[in-house]
Design an enzyme around this catalytic site. Structure first.
Site, PDB file in Angstrom:
ATOM      1  N   GLY A 161       0.819  -1.203   0.000  1.00  0.00           N
ATOM      2  CA  GLY A 161       0.000   0.000   0.000  1.00  0.00           C
ATOM      3  C   GLY A 161       0.852   1.251   0.000  1.00  0.00           C
ATOM      4  O   GLY A 161       0.547   2.242   0.671  1.00  0.00           O
ATOM      5  N   ALA A 162       1.938   1.217  -0.776  1.00  0.00           N
ATOM      6  CA  ALA A 162       2.944   2.286  -0.725  1.00  0.00           C
ATOM      7  C   ALA A 162       2.776   3.338  -1.808  1.00  0.00           C
ATOM      8  O   ALA A 162       3.636   4.208  -1.954  1.00  0.00           O
ATOM      9  CB  ALA A 162       4.344   1.667  -0.824  1.00  0.00           C
ATOM     10  N   SER A 163       1.696   3.309  -2.555  1.00  0.00           N
ATOM     11  CA  SER A 163       1.541   4.218  -3.687  1.00  0.00           C
ATOM     12  C   SER A 163       1.353   5.668  -3.279  1.00  0.00           C
ATOM     13  O   SER A 163       1.701   6.586  -4.024  1.00  0.00           O
ATOM     14  CB  SER A 163       0.348   3.794  -4.556  1.00  0.00           C
ATOM     15  OG  SER A 163       0.537   2.504  -5.074  1.00  0.00           O
ATOM     16  N   ARG A 164       0.773   5.886  -2.096  1.00  0.00           N
ATOM     17  CA  ARG A 164       0.434   7.255  -1.694  1.00  0.00           C
ATOM     18  C   ARG A 164       0.198   7.301  -0.192  1.00  0.00           C
ATOM     19  O   ARG A 164       0.232   6.287   0.492  1.00  0.00           O
ATOM     20  CB  ARG A 164      -0.818   7.735  -2.433  1.00  0.00           C
ATOM     21  CG  ARG A 164      -2.024   6.817  -2.259  1.00  0.00           C
ATOM     22  CD  ARG A 164      -3.230   7.290  -3.049  1.00  0.00           C
ATOM     23  NE  ARG A 164      -2.931   7.390  -4.462  1.00  0.00           N
ATOM     24  CZ  ARG A 164      -2.989   6.357  -5.314  1.00  0.00           C
ATOM     25  NH1 ARG A 164      -3.314   5.151  -4.873  1.00  0.00           N
ATOM     26  NH2 ARG A 164      -2.716   6.518  -6.589  1.00  0.00           N
ATOM     27  N   VAL A 190      -2.521  -6.830  -3.393  1.00  0.00           N
ATOM     28  CA  VAL A 190      -2.111  -7.662  -2.269  1.00  0.00           C
ATOM     29  C   VAL A 190      -3.269  -8.427  -1.637  1.00  0.00           C
ATOM     30  O   VAL A 190      -3.067  -9.179  -0.682  1.00  0.00           O
ATOM     31  CB  VAL A 190      -1.366  -6.829  -1.202  1.00  0.00           C
ATOM     32  CG1 VAL A 190      -0.041  -6.323  -1.753  1.00  0.00           C
ATOM     33  CG2 VAL A 190      -2.219  -5.688  -0.700  1.00  0.00           C
ATOM     34  N   ASN A 220       0.379  -1.999   4.945  1.00  0.00           N
ATOM     35  CA  ASN A 220      -0.362  -0.745   4.933  1.00  0.00           C
ATOM     36  C   ASN A 220      -1.514  -0.735   3.935  1.00  0.00           C
ATOM     37  O   ASN A 220      -2.245   0.237   3.864  1.00  0.00           O
ATOM     38  CB  ASN A 220       0.591   0.423   4.629  1.00  0.00           C
ATOM     39  CG  ASN A 220      -0.130   1.754   4.572  1.00  0.00           C
ATOM     40  OD1 ASN A 220      -0.683   2.216   5.562  1.00  0.00           O
ATOM     41  ND2 ASN A 220      -0.150   2.374   3.382  1.00  0.00           N
ATOM     42  N   SER A 277      -6.490   1.146  12.392  1.00  0.00           N
ATOM     43  CA  SER A 277      -7.207   2.408  12.461  1.00  0.00           C
ATOM     44  C   SER A 277      -7.844   2.516  13.841  1.00  0.00           C
ATOM     45  O   SER A 277      -8.182   1.491  14.461  1.00  0.00           O
ATOM     46  CB  SER A 277      -8.294   2.474  11.389  1.00  0.00           C
ATOM     47  OG  SER A 277      -9.197   3.542  11.625  1.00  0.00           O
ATOM     48  N   TYR A 292     -15.535  -2.050   7.592  1.00  0.00           N
ATOM     49  CA  TYR A 292     -14.188  -1.477   7.701  1.00  0.00           C
ATOM     50  C   TYR A 292     -13.645  -1.664   9.111  1.00  0.00           C
ATOM     51  O   TYR A 292     -12.502  -2.094   9.311  1.00  0.00           O
ATOM     52  CB  TYR A 292     -14.241   0.000   7.341  1.00  0.00           C
ATOM     53  CG  TYR A 292     -12.934   0.738   7.463  1.00  0.00           C
ATOM     54  CD1 TYR A 292     -11.914   0.560   6.531  1.00  0.00           C
ATOM     55  CD2 TYR A 292     -12.708   1.629   8.512  1.00  0.00           C
ATOM     56  CE1 TYR A 292     -10.708   1.241   6.643  1.00  0.00           C
ATOM     57  CE2 TYR A 292     -11.515   2.313   8.632  1.00  0.00           C
ATOM     58  CZ  TYR A 292     -10.513   2.119   7.693  1.00  0.00           C
ATOM     59  OH  TYR A 292      -9.325   2.796   7.808  1.00  0.00           O
ATOM     60  N   ALA A 306     -14.504  -3.851  11.399  1.00  0.00           N
ATOM     61  CA  ALA A 306     -14.254  -5.260  11.691  1.00  0.00           C
ATOM     62  C   ALA A 306     -12.940  -5.715  11.080  1.00  0.00           C
ATOM     63  O   ALA A 306     -12.159  -6.444  11.711  1.00  0.00           O
ATOM     64  CB  ALA A 306     -15.412  -6.111  11.174  1.00  0.00           C
TER      65      ALA A 306
END
Length: 248
Positions: free
Chosen positions: A12-15, A65, A91, A143, A156, A158
């Site tokens: 999840g490293a794009s942004r 992923v 991430n 989160s 989300y 859960a």
């Protein structure tokens, strides 16, 4: 904090938070492997990493992923490129809001696949080389909604809550191999995902923040770096809340 000679892998490293984490590790001496679904964004992140520390080695792979085979390929490519993985950050995340009475099965599946199952796949893949090394640090990005719940975000919440139990369980399994697994729980962070929040909901959340401002991706990346550093060598199975004082 320094990570010279270390290899850090980030999904999840794009942004947003993932981008900040990749740059943080690169700047602090690590070689970096990044994955995301946006080719152009990954190229930009790779350039930002090398700008942060000229000479930093960065490998990137476009991958979903939520697909175990894609995660396995990402880890294998990282090992082929760098020979080891010392740090892994899960991430990857997505938010689809819906009241329970309107919740669709496909929404539940998406939240579990992207937010939770991807972390299982990551841990299953990276802990094998870490066990051989008898060392490693993993951080899962959850989160505060996974701790407190939130109306309209049952699926989300859960999925993010599941990450906390996953981190604790794997920390207990792998502690004897000197592999530490922790989680961070960000609050309102300025990212593309939170930028889509309705203004009324955003203002309501801002009122709950003791520090009086939303967080930045760098507020989270610094905490992730700490948890992966020698300064946190005796910290595992924990969830560190990064929310400006919402949950107290």
């Amino acid at each position: 904090m320094r990570f010279d000679g270390k290899v850090a892998l980030i999904t999840g490293a794009s942004r947003g938070i993932g981008r900040a984490i990749a740059i943080e590790f690169a700047r602090d001496g690590a070689d970096v492997a990044i994955a995301g679904r946006d080719t152009a964004a990954l190229e930009e992140v790779a350039s930002a990493c090398t700008a942060a520390r000229p000479g930093a080695r960065v490998t990137r792979i476009v991958a979903d992923v939520a697909d175990q085979a894609a995660v396995d390929a990402f880890v294998a490519e990282t090992l082929a490129e760098f020979g080891r993985i010392d740090i892994a950050v899960g991430n990857a995340g997505q938010s689809i809001d819906s009241l329970l009475m309107r919740l669709k099965a496909e929404t539940i599946d998406t939240m579990l696949d992207v937010n939770l199952k991807s972390a299982f796949y990551l841990l299953m893949a990276v802990t094998k080389p870490m066990m051989k090394q008898r060392a490693g640090a993993v951080v899962l990005v959850s989160s505060i909604v996974g701790l407190s719940g939130n109306a309209g975000q049952a699926a989300y919440a859960a999925s993010k809550a599941g990450l906390l139990g996953l981190a604790k369980s794997v920390a207990k399994e792998l502690g004897s191999r000197n592999i530490r697994v922790n989680a961070v729980a960000p609050g309102l962070i300025e990212t593309a995902m939170t930028g889509k929040m309705p203004e009324a909901a955003r203002e309501q959340m801002l009122k709950q923040i003791s520090l009086g401002r939303p967080g930045t991706p760098e507020d989270v990346s610094g905490v992730v770096a700490f948890l992966c550093s020698d300064a946190a060598a005796y910290v595992t199975g924990q969830t560190l809340v990064v929310d400006g004082g919402v949950l107290m």
